[in-house]
Design an enzyme around this catalytic site. Structure first.
Site, PDB file in Angstrom:
ATOM      1  N   HIS A 144       0.871  -1.176   0.000  1.00 34.55           N
ATOM      2  CA  HIS A 144       0.000   0.000   0.000  1.00 34.55           C
ATOM      3  C   HIS A 144       0.907   1.225   0.000  1.00 34.55           C
ATOM      4  O   HIS A 144       2.018   1.167   0.537  1.00 34.55           O
ATOM      5  CB  HIS A 144      -0.840   0.074   1.280  1.00 34.55           C
ATOM      6  CG  HIS A 144      -1.743  -1.091   1.508  1.00 34.55           C
ATOM      7  ND1 HIS A 144      -1.359  -2.200   2.213  1.00 34.55           N
ATOM      8  CD2 HIS A 144      -3.032  -1.291   1.163  1.00 34.55           C
ATOM      9  CE1 HIS A 144      -2.374  -3.043   2.269  1.00 34.55           C
ATOM     10  NE2 HIS A 144      -3.392  -2.533   1.642  1.00 34.55           N
TER      11      HIS A 144
ATOM     12  N   ASP B 270       2.354   1.799   3.377  1.00 31.36           N
ATOM     13  CA  ASP B 270       3.298   0.818   3.926  1.00 31.36           C
ATOM     14  C   ASP B 270       4.727   1.330   3.735  1.00 31.36           C
ATOM     15  O   ASP B 270       5.632   0.982   4.488  1.00 31.36           O
ATOM     16  CB  ASP B 270       3.190  -0.536   3.202  1.00 31.36           C
ATOM     17  CG  ASP B 270       1.837  -1.201   3.379  1.00 31.36           C
ATOM     18  OD1 ASP B 270       1.116  -0.845   4.333  1.00 31.36           O
ATOM     19  OD2 ASP B 270       1.505  -2.079   2.551  1.00 31.36           O
TER      20      ASP B 270
ATOM     21  N   MET C  80       2.544  -5.798  -7.660  1.00 31.57           N
ATOM     22  CA  MET C  80       1.223  -5.228  -7.354  1.00 31.57           C
ATOM     23  C   MET C  80       1.347  -4.081  -6.363  1.00 31.57           C
ATOM     24  O   MET C  80       2.165  -4.129  -5.457  1.00 31.57           O
ATOM     25  CB  MET C  80       0.334  -6.341  -6.769  1.00 31.57           C
ATOM     26  CG  MET C  80      -1.041  -5.921  -6.319  1.00 31.57           C
ATOM     27  SD  MET C  80      -1.140  -5.356  -4.609  1.00 31.57           S
ATOM     28  CE  MET C  80      -1.855  -6.779  -3.811  1.00 31.57           C
TER      29      MET C  80
ATOM     30  N   GLU D 113     -10.983  -6.693  -5.127  1.00 36.31           N
ATOM     31  CA  GLU D 113     -10.930  -7.738  -4.090  1.00 36.31           C
ATOM     32  C   GLU D 113     -12.150  -7.650  -3.184  1.00 36.31           C
ATOM     33  O   GLU D 113     -12.365  -6.664  -2.504  1.00 36.31           O
ATOM     34  CB  GLU D 113      -9.648  -7.571  -3.266  1.00 36.31           C
ATOM     35  CG  GLU D 113      -9.530  -8.592  -2.143  1.00 36.31           C
ATOM     36  CD  GLU D 113      -8.226  -8.478  -1.374  1.00 36.31           C
ATOM     37  OE1 GLU D 113      -7.305  -7.769  -1.832  1.00 36.31           O
ATOM     38  OE2 GLU D 113      -8.127  -9.092  -0.294  1.00 36.31           O
TER      39      GLU D 113
ATOM     40  N   LYS E 124     -14.845  -8.880  -0.099  1.00 34.14           N
ATOM     41  CA  LYS E 124     -14.863  -9.420   1.270  1.00 34.14           C
ATOM     42  C   LYS E 124     -16.256  -9.154   1.832  1.00 34.14           C
ATOM     43  O   LYS E 124     -16.813  -8.083   1.577  1.00 34.14           O
ATOM     44  CB  LYS E 124     -13.787  -8.714   2.103  1.00 34.14           C
ATOM     45  CG  LYS E 124     -13.550  -9.350   3.469  1.00 34.14           C
ATOM     46  CD  LYS E 124     -12.399  -8.674   4.204  1.00 34.14           C
ATOM     47  CE  LYS E 124     -12.132  -9.379   5.511  1.00 34.14           C
ATOM     48  NZ  LYS E 124     -11.107  -8.690   6.343  1.00 34.14           N
TER      49      LYS E 124
ATOM     50  N   GLU F 225      -9.532 -13.616  -2.429  1.00 31.25           N
ATOM     51  CA  GLU F 225      -8.714 -14.045  -1.284  1.00 31.25           C
ATOM     52  C   GLU F 225      -9.391 -15.230  -0.608  1.00 31.25           C
ATOM     53  O   GLU F 225     -10.583 -15.168  -0.287  1.00 31.25           O
ATOM     54  CB  GLU F 225      -8.553 -12.885  -0.292  1.00 31.25           C
ATOM     55  CG  GLU F 225      -7.830 -13.352   0.985  1.00 31.25           C
ATOM     56  CD  GLU F 225      -7.444 -12.247   1.937  1.00 31.25           C
ATOM     57  OE1 GLU F 225      -6.973 -11.194   1.463  1.00 31.25           O
ATOM     58  OE2 GLU F 225      -7.610 -12.432   3.154  1.00 31.25           O
TER      59      GLU F 225
ATOM     60  N   HIS G 154     -11.671 -14.675   2.314  1.00 32.08           N
ATOM     61  CA  HIS G 154     -12.846 -13.813   2.216  1.00 32.08           C
ATOM     62  C   HIS G 154     -14.115 -14.583   1.864  1.00 32.08           C
ATOM     63  O   HIS G 154     -15.139 -14.385   2.512  1.00 32.08           O
ATOM     64  CB  HIS G 154     -12.565 -12.663   1.262  1.00 32.08           C
ATOM     65  CG  HIS G 154     -11.491 -11.739   1.802  1.00 32.08           C
ATOM     66  ND1 HIS G 154     -11.009 -10.670   1.113  1.00 32.08           N
ATOM     67  CD2 HIS G 154     -10.811 -11.764   2.981  1.00 32.08           C
ATOM     68  CE1 HIS G 154     -10.081 -10.062   1.848  1.00 32.08           C
ATOM     69  NE2 HIS G 154      -9.943 -10.710   2.988  1.00 32.08           N
TER      70      HIS G 154
ATOM     71  N   ASP H  37      -4.989 -13.778  -3.642  1.00 33.49           N
ATOM     72  CA  ASP H  37      -4.484 -13.664  -2.273  1.00 33.49           C
ATOM     73  C   ASP H  37      -4.674 -15.003  -1.580  1.00 33.49           C
ATOM     74  O   ASP H  37      -5.809 -15.430  -1.303  1.00 33.49           O
ATOM     75  CB  ASP H  37      -5.245 -12.563  -1.507  1.00 33.49           C
ATOM     76  CG  ASP H  37      -4.714 -11.171  -1.821  1.00 33.49           C
ATOM     77  OD1 ASP H  37      -3.777 -11.058  -2.634  1.00 33.49           O
ATOM     78  OD2 ASP H  37      -5.233 -10.200  -1.238  1.00 33.49           O
TER      79      ASP H  37
ATOM     80  N   ASP I 161     -11.622 -12.543  11.104  1.00 33.83           N
ATOM     81  CA  ASP I 161     -10.734 -12.513   9.932  1.00 33.83           C
ATOM     82  C   ASP I 161      -9.353 -13.036  10.337  1.00 33.83           C
ATOM     83  O   ASP I 161      -8.560 -12.332  10.945  1.00 33.83           O
ATOM     84  CB  ASP I 161     -10.658 -11.047   9.476  1.00 33.83           C
ATOM     85  CG  ASP I 161      -9.794 -10.858   8.257  1.00 33.83           C
ATOM     86  OD1 ASP I 161      -9.345 -11.854   7.661  1.00 33.83           O
ATOM     87  OD2 ASP I 161      -9.569  -9.690   7.903  1.00 33.83           O
TER      88      ASP I 161
ATOM     89  N   ASP J 192      -6.710 -14.704   8.446  1.00 34.64           N
ATOM     90  CA  ASP J 192      -5.501 -14.527   7.624  1.00 34.64           C
ATOM     91  C   ASP J 192      -4.394 -15.523   7.987  1.00 34.64           C
ATOM     92  O   ASP J 192      -3.233 -15.141   8.163  1.00 34.64           O
ATOM     93  CB  ASP J 192      -4.969 -13.091   7.734  1.00 34.64           C
ATOM     94  CG  ASP J 192      -5.822 -12.088   6.980  1.00 34.64           C
ATOM     95  OD1 ASP J 192      -6.558 -12.492   6.055  1.00 34.64           O
ATOM     96  OD2 ASP J 192      -5.746 -10.895   7.321  1.00 34.64           O
TER      97      ASP J 192
ATOM     98  N   ASP K   1      -1.385 -13.271   1.337  1.00 39.09           N
ATOM     99  CA  ASP K   1      -1.924 -12.158   2.130  1.00 39.09           C
ATOM    100  C   ASP K   1      -2.336 -12.717   3.487  1.00 39.09           C
ATOM    101  O   ASP K   1      -3.518 -12.906   3.772  1.00 39.09           O
ATOM    102  CB  ASP K   1      -3.114 -11.518   1.416  1.00 39.09           C
ATOM    103  CG  ASP K   1      -3.526 -10.225   2.090  1.00 39.09           C
ATOM    104  OD1 ASP K   1      -2.803  -9.778   3.006  1.00 39.09           O
ATOM    105  OD2 ASP K   1      -4.562  -9.650   1.715  1.00 39.09           O
TER     106      ASP K   1
HETATM  107  C1  GLT Z   1      -5.785  -5.780   4.152  1.00 40.90           C
HETATM  108  C2  GLT Z   1      -6.845  -6.759   3.701  1.00 40.90           C
HETATM  109  C3  GLT Z   1      -6.444  -7.536   2.519  1.00 40.90           C
HETATM  110  C4  GLT Z   1      -6.217  -6.705   1.303  1.00 40.90           C
HETATM  111  C5  GLT Z   1      -5.118  -5.743   1.425  1.00 40.90           C
HETATM  112  C6  GLT Z   1      -5.121  -4.825   0.231  1.00 40.90           C
HETATM  113  S1  GLT Z   1      -5.046  -4.912   2.893  1.00 40.90           S
HETATM  114  O1  GLT Z   1      -4.781  -6.460   4.813  1.00 40.90           O
HETATM  115  O2  GLT Z   1      -7.149  -7.625   4.782  1.00 40.90           O
HETATM  116  O3  GLT Z   1      -7.319  -8.574   2.227  1.00 40.90           O
HETATM  117  O4  GLT Z   1      -5.816  -7.575   0.269  1.00 40.90           O
HETATM  118  O5  GLT Z   1      -5.613  -3.583   0.496  1.00 40.90           O
HETATM  119 MN    MN Z   2      -6.274  -9.635   0.566  1.00 38.56          MN
HETATM  120 MN    MN Z   3      -7.904 -10.989   4.625  1.00 39.83          MN
END
Ligand code: GLT
Ligand code: MN
Ligand code: MN
Length: 390
Positions: free
Chosen positions: A57, A60, A91, A184, A186, A220, A223, A248, A258, A260, A290
């Site tokens: 980002h 970042d 990206m 993306e 979610k 992702e 998500h 992702d 969430d 991750d 991600d």
């Molecule tokens: C954030 C989010 C991700 C996205 C990123 C891109 S930032 O961490 O949870 O799923 O891909 O903005």
């Molecule tokens: Mn993501």
């Molecule tokens: Mn995520």
């Protein structure tokens, strides 16, 4: 490692976000557990574990309140570290969720000043991404949504996002940036409800844009999984539409916060079918992890996490090759997939003759219904391959 006498395998483009391996382990209930790393330190870590690239980002790398002089220094140091490490930036994206100004969304905010600022921030972030060589630009609308629909008409959110994406496509064209935009989805978190909850929502939306060919998706794992949906099927729809611009990878147990998690760590079977799908369809874009290391980890643990993501992907790739080469599995697939040239042609090509022939055709529906398909055996064999005994 390239094997002798094999057609040289293309190395996977494994990437990580600065925000992923740089995650300091803060959560809604707890303070950070790791010291922040500089972007240059993160590049060193990624080079050490053998990644291909890094994503970011805008903030970042360049804090939102950086002076122009500081921004220049940070970007210069980062570029030097990229060339020292050989890492690339496939990206880039915009942080449109951390600052309080985005509490009610960015491009879909009810306040036009917020929307305009989000556009200004994104135009600048696109300049930065282009400068670093990125060709994929991700839009994750984390704050584009609502807790209550009392305040905003959700269709306005769709229209506003369309205007914004059209604007950015034109900007990329006018500047020869060569970006492909990847949306993306979610379903929730950080908003109670996020507009465009699934990849499929975006696939429908893309066709309404000025430059649909420039815009695809960045699904992702976590998500769709959060909502209890089949992620592999969403990726399949994106692939079939030629819209899988980026992916992702991580993992997630359904019905939880969430998470991750490290790729493949929660649902190894889904991860296998995902890797198989990507291979079956020749996806050759970046494989972006991600995900975050558990909050229990120090930076050695973060490296374990990053190596684990890549190792699991590679192992699953080997399992897919094993699955494809398995004679019993191939035999079952032949049994399952019944072909008939005449029927296939009738079903695929409408004509009055095809209609007549289909209507006249006799089917032994009882025998077809009773025919065993051996999915149990096939699934068990698949599991045995995943578990390493076959
Ligand atoms: C954030 C989010 C991700 C996205 C990123 C891109 S930032 O961490 O949870 O799923 O891909 O903005
Ligand atoms: Mn993501
Ligand atoms: Mn995520």
């Amino acid at each position: 490692m390239a094997r002798k006498n094999s057609t040289a395998p293309v190395a996977e483009k494994f990437t990580f976000g600065l925000w992923t391996v740089g995650n300091i382990g803060r959560d809604p209930f707890g303070l950070p557990v790791r010291q922040p790393l500089t972007a240059v330190q993160i590049l060193k870590l990624l080079a050490e574990v053998g990644a291909y690239g890094v994503n970011l980002h805008d903030n970042d790398l360049v804090p939102i309140d950086a002076t122009p002089a500081r921004a220049k220094r940070l970007i210069g140091d980062f570029k030097k570290a990229l060339s020292d490490t050989g890492l690339v930036v496939p990206m880039a994206t915009t942080n449109l969720f951390s600052e309080p100004i985005f509490k009610d969304g960015a491009f879909t905010s009810a306040d036009v000043r917020v929307r305009a600022y989000a556009m200004q921030k994104t135009l600048r972030a696109m300049d930065l991404g282009a400068e670093l060589g990125a060709k994929i630009y991700v839009f994750w609308g984390g704050r584009e949504g609502a807790e209550s629909d009392a305040a905003k008409d959700p269709t306005a959110g769709i229209q506003r996002l369309r205007e914004a994406i059209n604007f950015f496509c034109q900007y990329s064209i006018d500047n020869n940036y060569g970006f492909r935009l990847a949306l993306e989805a979610k379903p929730n978190e950080p908003r109670g409800h996020i507009y465009f909850a699934t990849t499929a929502n975006y696939l429908a939306f893309i066709e309404t844009l000025d430059y649909p060919e420039m815009v695809g998706v960045n699904p992702e794992v976590a998500h769709e999984s959060m909502a209890g949906l089949n992620f592999v099927h969403h990726v399949a729809q994106a692939l079939e539409a030629g819209k899988l611009f980026h992916i992702d990878l991580n993992d997630q147990e359904p019905g939880r916060y969430d998470q991750d998690f490290r790729f493949g760590s929660a649902n190894i079977k889904q991860a296998f079918f995902l890797v198989k799908l990507l291979i079956d369809h020749g996806y050759d874009g970046p494989l972006h992890f991600d995900a975050h290391a558990y909050r229990t980890e120090d930076y050695e643990g973060v490296k374990d996490f990053a190596r684990g993501c890549m190792m699991t992907y590679r192992l699953l790739k080997e399992k897919v090759a094993r699955w494809r080469a398995d004679k019993e599995i191939q035999g079952l697939l032949q049994h399952i997939h019944v072909h008939d040239d005449e029927l296939e042609s009738l079903c695929a090509n409408y004509s009055s003759e095809a209609v007549r022939k289909l209507k006249d055709r006799k089917f032994d529906i009882r025998a077809l219904g009773e025919r065993g398909l051996a999915y149990e055996r096939l699934d068990q064999l698949t599991m045995e391959i995943i578990m390493g005994v076959r």
